[in-house]
Design an enzyme around this catalytic site. Sequence first.
Site, mmCIF file in Angstrom:
data_model
loop_
_atom_site.group_PDB
_atom_site.id
_atom_site.type_symbol
_atom_site.label_atom_id
_atom_site.label_comp_id
_atom_site.label_asym_id
_atom_site.label_seq_id
_atom_site.Cartn_x
_atom_site.Cartn_y
_atom_site.Cartn_z
ATOM 1 N N ASN A 78 0.785 -1.038 0.028
ATOM 2 C CA ASN A 78 -0.072 -0.025 0.020
ATOM 3 C C ASN A 78 0.807 1.266 -0.008
ATOM 4 O O ASN A 78 1.511 1.501 1.165
ATOM 5 C CB ASN A 78 -0.644 -0.011 1.221
ATOM 6 C CG ASN A 78 -1.761 1.211 1.531
ATOM 7 O OD1 ASN A 78 -1.960 1.781 0.416
ATOM 8 N ND2 ASN A 78 -2.223 1.579 2.561
ATOM 9 N N TRP A 79 0.982 1.778 -1.270
ATOM 10 C CA TRP A 79 1.704 3.135 -1.124
ATOM 11 C C TRP A 79 1.328 4.280 -0.592
ATOM 12 O O TRP A 79 1.849 5.538 -0.644
ATOM 13 C CB TRP A 79 2.225 3.383 -2.713
ATOM 14 C CG TRP A 79 2.971 2.397 -3.349
ATOM 15 C CD1 TRP A 79 3.478 1.412 -2.927
ATOM 16 C CD2 TRP A 79 3.655 2.307 -4.603
ATOM 17 N NE1 TRP A 79 4.499 0.623 -3.708
ATOM 18 C CE2 TRP A 79 4.435 1.193 -5.053
ATOM 19 C CE3 TRP A 79 3.139 3.186 -5.936
ATOM 20 C CZ2 TRP A 79 4.869 1.030 -6.175
ATOM 21 C CZ3 TRP A 79 3.921 3.061 -7.148
ATOM 22 C CH2 TRP A 79 4.593 1.734 -7.192
ATOM 23 N N LYS A 80 -0.122 4.327 -0.097
ATOM 24 C CA LYS A 80 -0.724 5.356 0.420
ATOM 25 C C LYS A 80 -0.551 6.581 -0.570
ATOM 26 O O LYS A 80 -0.870 6.243 -1.755
ATOM 27 C CB LYS A 80 0.047 5.880 1.714
ATOM 28 C CG LYS A 80 -0.178 4.471 2.637
ATOM 29 C CD LYS A 80 0.292 4.794 4.067
ATOM 30 C CE LYS A 80 0.686 3.841 4.741
ATOM 31 N NZ LYS A 80 -0.011 3.639 5.997
ATOM 32 N N HIS A 139 -9.689 0.805 4.686
ATOM 33 C CA HIS A 139 -8.295 0.969 5.581
ATOM 34 C C HIS A 139 -8.589 2.146 6.721
ATOM 35 O O HIS A 139 -9.472 2.821 6.451
ATOM 36 C CB HIS A 139 -7.063 1.725 4.339
ATOM 37 C CG HIS A 139 -5.999 1.879 4.894
ATOM 38 N ND1 HIS A 139 -5.305 2.748 6.021
ATOM 39 C CD2 HIS A 139 -4.882 0.718 4.877
ATOM 40 C CE1 HIS A 139 -4.201 2.325 6.163
ATOM 41 N NE2 HIS A 139 -3.755 1.340 5.756
ATOM 42 N N GLU A 181 -7.038 4.461 7.837
ATOM 43 C CA GLU A 181 -6.685 5.990 7.287
ATOM 44 C C GLU A 181 -7.748 6.479 6.762
ATOM 45 O O GLU A 181 -8.195 7.776 7.019
ATOM 46 C CB GLU A 181 -5.266 6.229 6.587
ATOM 47 C CG GLU A 181 -4.153 5.987 7.522
ATOM 48 C CD GLU A 181 -2.955 5.387 6.436
ATOM 49 O OE1 GLU A 181 -3.121 5.249 5.328
ATOM 50 O OE2 GLU A 181 -1.893 5.119 7.113
ATOM 51 N N GLU A 205 -5.403 -5.213 10.614
ATOM 52 C CA GLU A 205 -4.282 -3.920 10.995
ATOM 53 C C GLU A 205 -4.668 -3.305 12.155
ATOM 54 O O GLU A 205 -5.688 -2.443 12.100
ATOM 55 C CB GLU A 205 -4.403 -2.957 9.610
ATOM 56 C CG GLU A 205 -4.102 -3.926 8.321
ATOM 57 C CD GLU A 205 -3.562 -2.853 7.478
ATOM 58 O OE1 GLU A 205 -2.379 -2.908 7.027
ATOM 59 O OE2 GLU A 205 -4.220 -1.856 6.987
ATOM 60 N N GLY A 229 2.190 2.411 10.758
ATOM 61 C CA GLY A 229 2.822 3.552 10.389
ATOM 62 C C GLY A 229 3.552 4.291 11.937
ATOM 63 O O GLY A 229 4.025 5.373 11.909
ATOM 64 N N SER A 286 3.457 -1.597 10.677
ATOM 65 C CA SER A 286 4.755 -1.630 10.857
ATOM 66 C C SER A 286 5.532 -2.909 10.520
ATOM 67 O O SER A 286 6.567 -3.274 10.887
ATOM 68 C CB SER A 286 5.069 -0.964 12.137
ATOM 69 O OG SER A 286 4.436 0.010 12.452
ATOM 70 N N GLY A 300 2.598 -0.974 4.185
ATOM 71 C CA GLY A 300 2.784 0.588 3.935
ATOM 72 C C GLY A 300 3.872 1.027 3.500
ATOM 73 O O GLY A 300 4.615 0.769 2.673
ATOM 74 N N GLY A 301 4.564 1.751 4.671
ATOM 75 C CA GLY A 301 5.459 2.750 4.629
ATOM 76 C C GLY A 301 6.859 1.806 3.901
ATOM 77 O O GLY A 301 7.533 2.524 2.978
#
Length: 255
Positions: free
Chosen positions: A11-13, A98, A100, A171, A177, A213, A234-235
Amino acid sequence: MSTPRPFLAANWKLNPTTLVEAVDLARAVAQTAGDRVGQVELALFPPFPWLLSVAGTLQAKGIGLGAQDCYWEPGGAYTGEVSAAMLSSLCEWVIVGHSERRQHFCETDETVNRKAAAALSAGLKVIICVGERAEQFDAGETETVVESQLRAALRGLDRDLIPGRVVVAYEPVWAIGTGRNADPGHAGRTMELAHTVVTSESGASVRMLYGGSVKGDNVASYVGLAACDGCLVGGASLDSEEFSRMIEAVVEVGA
Ligand code: PEP
Protein backbone atom coordinates in the site's frame (compact mmCIF):
# COMPACT_ATOMS: atom_id res chain seq x y z
CA MET A 1 -5.88 -21.73 6.64
CA SER A 2 -2.55 -20.99 4.95
CA THR A 3 -2.11 -21.00 1.19
CA PRO A 4 1.02 -22.28 -0.52
CA ARG A 5 1.91 -18.86 -1.94
CA PRO A 6 2.05 -16.10 0.69
CA PHE A 7 0.77 -12.68 -0.33
CA LEU A 8 2.58 -9.36 0.09
CA ALA A 9 0.41 -6.35 -0.72
CA ALA A 10 2.16 -2.98 -0.99
CA ASN A 11 0.00 0.00 0.00
CA TRP A 12 1.82 3.08 -1.27
CA LYS A 13 -0.70 5.45 0.39
CA LEU A 14 -0.29 9.05 -0.95
CA ASN A 15 3.15 8.29 -2.40
CA PRO A 16 5.30 8.77 -4.36
CA THR A 17 4.78 12.39 -5.37
CA THR A 18 5.60 12.09 -9.06
CA LEU A 19 4.72 9.73 -11.87
CA VAL A 20 8.39 9.19 -12.67
CA GLU A 21 9.07 8.05 -9.10
CA ALA A 22 6.05 5.75 -9.17
CA VAL A 23 7.15 4.04 -12.37
CA ASP A 24 10.73 3.78 -11.07
CA LEU A 25 9.51 2.16 -7.86
CA ALA A 26 7.29 -0.32 -9.71
CA ARG A 27 10.15 -1.15 -12.05
CA ALA A 28 12.56 -1.66 -9.13
CA VAL A 29 10.09 -3.94 -7.34
CA ALA A 30 9.49 -5.97 -10.49
CA GLN A 31 13.21 -6.27 -11.11
CA THR A 32 14.14 -7.36 -7.60
CA ALA A 33 11.13 -9.69 -7.33
CA GLY A 34 12.16 -11.45 -10.55
CA ASP A 35 11.08 -15.07 -10.51
CA ARG A 36 10.20 -14.92 -6.79
CA VAL A 37 6.67 -14.23 -8.05
CA GLY A 38 6.35 -17.97 -8.42
CA GLN A 39 6.79 -18.29 -4.65
CA VAL A 40 5.22 -15.08 -3.33
CA GLU A 41 2.10 -13.37 -4.63
CA LEU A 42 2.75 -9.64 -4.93
CA ALA A 43 0.40 -6.73 -5.57
CA LEU A 44 1.11 -2.99 -5.67
CA PHE A 45 -1.46 -0.37 -4.64
CA PRO A 46 -0.37 3.02 -5.99
CA PRO A 47 -2.50 6.20 -5.88
CA PHE A 48 -5.19 6.45 -8.61
CA PRO A 49 -3.27 8.73 -11.01
CA TRP A 50 -0.35 6.31 -11.22
CA LEU A 51 -2.38 3.15 -11.85
CA LEU A 52 -2.27 3.17 -15.64
CA SER A 53 1.48 3.77 -15.91
CA VAL A 54 2.30 1.28 -13.17
CA ALA A 55 0.10 -1.26 -14.98
CA GLY A 56 2.25 -0.75 -18.08
CA THR A 57 5.42 -1.22 -16.06
CA LEU A 58 4.16 -4.44 -14.48
CA GLN A 59 2.89 -5.96 -17.72
CA ALA A 60 3.70 -9.67 -17.91
CA LYS A 61 5.72 -9.52 -14.66
CA GLY A 62 3.21 -11.56 -12.68
CA ILE A 63 2.67 -8.78 -10.11
CA GLY A 64 -0.87 -7.72 -9.27
CA LEU A 65 -2.18 -4.17 -9.19
CA GLY A 66 -4.86 -2.52 -7.11
CA ALA A 67 -6.37 0.76 -5.97
CA GLN A 68 -6.52 2.00 -2.38
CA ASP A 69 -10.23 2.81 -2.36
CA CYS A 70 -13.30 2.98 -4.60
CA TYR A 71 -16.79 4.45 -4.69
CA TRP A 72 -19.85 2.22 -4.87
CA GLU A 73 -21.90 4.06 -7.53
CA PRO A 74 -20.78 3.14 -11.05
CA GLY A 75 -21.06 6.73 -12.30
CA GLY A 76 -22.98 9.97 -11.87
CA ALA A 77 -22.75 13.29 -10.07
CA TYR A 78 -20.15 12.33 -7.44
CA THR A 79 -17.33 14.81 -7.97
CA GLY A 80 -13.91 13.50 -7.11
CA GLU A 81 -14.90 9.86 -6.75
CA VAL A 82 -13.55 6.84 -8.64
CA SER A 83 -15.91 3.92 -9.04
CA ALA A 84 -15.21 0.23 -8.64
CA ALA A 85 -16.61 -0.19 -12.15
CA MET A 86 -14.01 2.26 -13.55
CA LEU A 87 -11.19 0.53 -11.71
CA SER A 88 -12.10 -2.86 -13.08
CA SER A 89 -10.62 -1.96 -16.47
CA LEU A 90 -7.35 -0.80 -14.89
CA CYS A 91 -6.53 -3.22 -12.10
CA GLU A 92 -7.65 -6.39 -10.37
CA TRP A 93 -7.61 -5.41 -6.68
CA VAL A 94 -9.00 -2.74 -4.40
CA ILE A 95 -8.52 -2.03 -0.68
CA VAL A 96 -11.60 -1.01 1.30
CA GLY A 97 -11.92 0.14 4.90
CA HIS A 98 -8.30 1.09 5.47
CA SER A 99 -8.07 2.71 8.91
CA GLU A 100 -6.68 5.93 7.40
CA ARG A 101 -9.88 6.23 5.38
CA ARG A 102 -11.99 5.46 8.43
CA GLN A 103 -10.02 8.02 10.48
CA HIS A 104 -9.54 10.90 8.02
CA PHE A 105 -12.36 10.48 5.51
CA CYS A 106 -15.36 9.47 7.63
CA GLU A 107 -15.43 5.90 6.31
CA THR A 108 -18.00 3.86 8.25
CA ASP A 109 -18.78 0.16 8.48
CA GLU A 110 -21.72 0.85 6.18
CA THR A 111 -19.67 2.57 3.47
CA VAL A 112 -17.02 -0.15 3.68
CA ASN A 113 -19.76 -2.71 3.07
CA ARG A 114 -21.15 -0.78 0.08
CA LYS A 115 -17.67 -0.45 -1.41
CA ALA A 116 -16.92 -4.16 -0.93
CA ALA A 117 -20.21 -5.10 -2.60
CA ALA A 118 -19.59 -2.75 -5.54
CA ALA A 119 -16.03 -3.99 -5.96
CA LEU A 120 -17.10 -7.62 -6.06
CA SER A 121 -19.88 -7.00 -8.52
CA ALA A 122 -17.46 -5.03 -10.72
CA GLY A 123 -15.24 -8.10 -10.85
CA LEU A 124 -12.49 -6.81 -8.54
CA LYS A 125 -10.74 -8.69 -5.75
CA VAL A 126 -11.04 -6.90 -2.42
CA ILE A 127 -8.86 -6.48 0.64
CA ILE A 128 -11.14 -5.58 3.55
CA CYS A 129 -9.22 -3.90 6.39
CA VAL A 130 -10.28 -4.20 10.01
CA GLY A 131 -8.55 -3.40 13.27
CA GLU A 132 -8.90 -1.82 16.67
CA ARG A 133 -7.72 1.61 17.80
CA ALA A 134 -5.19 1.98 20.63
CA GLU A 135 -7.77 2.68 23.33
CA GLN A 136 -9.81 -0.33 22.22
CA PHE A 137 -6.70 -2.50 22.35
CA ASP A 138 -5.91 -1.20 25.85
CA ALA A 139 -9.49 -1.96 26.94
CA GLY A 140 -9.22 -5.54 25.67
CA GLU A 141 -11.83 -4.91 22.96
CA THR A 142 -9.88 -6.17 19.95
CA GLU A 143 -12.04 -9.22 19.29
CA THR A 144 -15.34 -7.35 19.70
CA VAL A 145 -14.22 -4.58 17.35
CA VAL A 146 -12.81 -6.88 14.68
CA GLU A 147 -15.85 -9.14 14.77
CA SER A 148 -18.29 -6.28 14.45
CA GLN A 149 -16.32 -4.54 11.65
CA LEU A 150 -16.09 -7.80 9.74
CA ARG A 151 -19.74 -8.78 10.10
CA ALA A 152 -20.73 -5.29 8.91
CA ALA A 153 -18.33 -5.39 5.95
CA LEU A 154 -19.60 -8.78 4.78
CA ARG A 155 -23.31 -8.12 5.30
CA GLY A 156 -25.34 -9.08 2.25
CA LEU A 157 -22.34 -9.77 0.02
CA ASP A 158 -22.93 -12.37 -2.67
CA ARG A 159 -21.57 -15.54 -1.05
CA ASP A 160 -20.57 -16.97 -4.43
CA LEU A 161 -18.20 -14.05 -5.04
CA ILE A 162 -16.29 -14.29 -1.75
CA PRO A 163 -14.04 -17.35 -2.17
CA GLY A 164 -10.78 -16.38 -3.87
CA ARG A 165 -11.91 -12.76 -4.24
CA VAL A 166 -12.04 -11.46 -0.67
CA VAL A 167 -8.98 -11.11 1.55
CA VAL A 168 -9.13 -9.72 5.09
CA ALA A 169 -6.32 -7.59 6.50
CA TYR A 170 -6.11 -7.36 10.27
CA GLU A 171 -4.40 -4.04 10.91
CA PRO A 172 -4.35 -2.77 14.49
CA VAL A 173 -4.61 1.01 14.07
CA TRP A 174 -1.97 1.63 16.73
CA ALA A 175 0.52 -0.42 14.68
CA ILE A 176 0.06 1.39 11.36
CA GLY A 177 2.94 3.69 10.52
CA THR A 178 4.09 3.79 14.15
CA GLY A 179 6.97 1.32 14.16
CA ARG A 180 5.09 -0.50 16.96
CA ASN A 181 4.21 -3.79 15.28
CA ALA A 182 1.77 -6.11 17.02
CA ASP A 183 2.96 -9.07 19.01
CA PRO A 184 2.64 -12.05 16.62
CA GLY A 185 0.69 -13.98 19.27
CA HIS A 186 -1.92 -11.21 19.42
CA ALA A 187 -2.00 -10.92 15.62
CA GLY A 188 -2.35 -14.69 15.20
CA ARG A 189 -5.21 -14.99 17.72
CA THR A 190 -7.05 -12.10 16.09
CA MET A 191 -6.62 -13.52 12.59
CA GLU A 192 -7.95 -16.88 13.81
CA LEU A 193 -10.99 -15.10 15.24
CA ALA A 194 -11.43 -13.15 12.00
CA HIS A 195 -11.25 -16.36 10.01
CA THR A 196 -13.96 -17.94 12.17
CA VAL A 197 -16.17 -14.86 11.81
CA VAL A 198 -15.85 -14.82 8.01
CA THR A 199 -16.64 -18.51 7.80
CA SER A 200 -19.71 -18.16 9.99
CA GLU A 201 -20.90 -15.01 8.19
CA SER A 202 -20.33 -16.15 4.62
CA GLY A 203 -19.62 -19.86 4.63
CA ALA A 204 -16.34 -19.11 2.86
CA SER A 205 -12.71 -19.46 3.82
CA VAL A 206 -10.70 -16.36 2.96
CA ARG A 207 -7.05 -15.38 3.20
CA MET A 208 -5.86 -13.35 6.17
CA LEU A 209 -3.16 -10.68 6.11
CA TYR A 210 -1.50 -8.87 8.98
CA GLY A 211 -0.64 -5.18 8.57
CA GLY A 212 1.10 -2.69 10.84
CA SER A 213 4.77 -1.66 10.73
CA VAL A 214 5.85 -4.79 8.84
CA LYS A 215 9.47 -4.76 7.65
CA GLY A 216 12.10 -7.16 6.41
CA ASP A 217 13.16 -8.10 9.90
CA ASN A 218 9.70 -8.93 11.29
CA VAL A 219 7.67 -10.15 8.31
CA ALA A 220 8.61 -13.79 8.92
CA SER A 221 7.15 -13.72 12.42
CA TYR A 222 3.70 -13.08 10.88
CA VAL A 223 3.87 -15.07 7.68
CA GLY A 224 5.08 -18.05 9.72
CA LEU A 225 1.81 -18.08 11.69
CA ALA A 226 -0.72 -20.75 10.73
CA ALA A 227 -3.50 -18.13 10.58
CA CYS A 228 -1.57 -15.68 8.42
CA ASP A 229 -1.42 -15.80 4.61
CA GLY A 230 0.67 -12.70 4.12
CA CYS A 231 1.07 -9.02 4.97
CA LEU A 232 -0.28 -5.65 3.92
CA VAL A 233 2.75 -3.37 3.95
CA GLY A 234 2.62 0.43 3.96
CA GLY A 235 5.66 2.61 4.56
CA ALA A 236 8.27 -0.12 4.06
CA SER A 237 6.91 -0.96 0.61
CA LEU A 238 8.12 2.42 -0.69
CA ASP A 239 11.71 1.23 -0.35
CA SER A 240 12.31 -1.38 -3.03
CA GLU A 241 15.32 -2.82 -1.19
CA GLU A 242 13.37 -3.21 2.04
CA PHE A 243 10.49 -4.74 0.07
CA SER A 244 12.95 -7.12 -1.54
CA ARG A 245 14.19 -8.15 1.94
CA MET A 246 10.58 -8.90 2.84
CA ILE A 247 10.13 -11.03 -0.26
CA GLU A 248 13.28 -13.02 0.57
CA ALA A 249 12.19 -13.49 4.20
CA VAL A 250 8.76 -14.71 3.11
CA VAL A 251 10.27 -17.12 0.60
CA GLU A 252 12.48 -18.51 3.37
CA VAL A 253 9.47 -19.10 5.65
CA GLY A 254 7.82 -21.09 2.87
CA ALA A 255 10.97 -23.05 1.99
C1 PEP B 1 -0.88 0.12 5.83
O1 PEP B 1 -0.84 1.20 5.23
O2 PEP B 1 -1.81 -0.67 5.64
C2 PEP B 1 0.18 -0.20 6.78
C3 PEP B 1 0.14 -1.34 7.40
O3 PEP B 1 1.15 0.76 6.95
P1 PEP B 1 2.58 0.54 7.66
O4 PEP B 1 3.17 -0.72 7.11
O5 PEP B 1 3.36 1.75 7.29
O6 PEP B 1 2.34 0.41 9.13
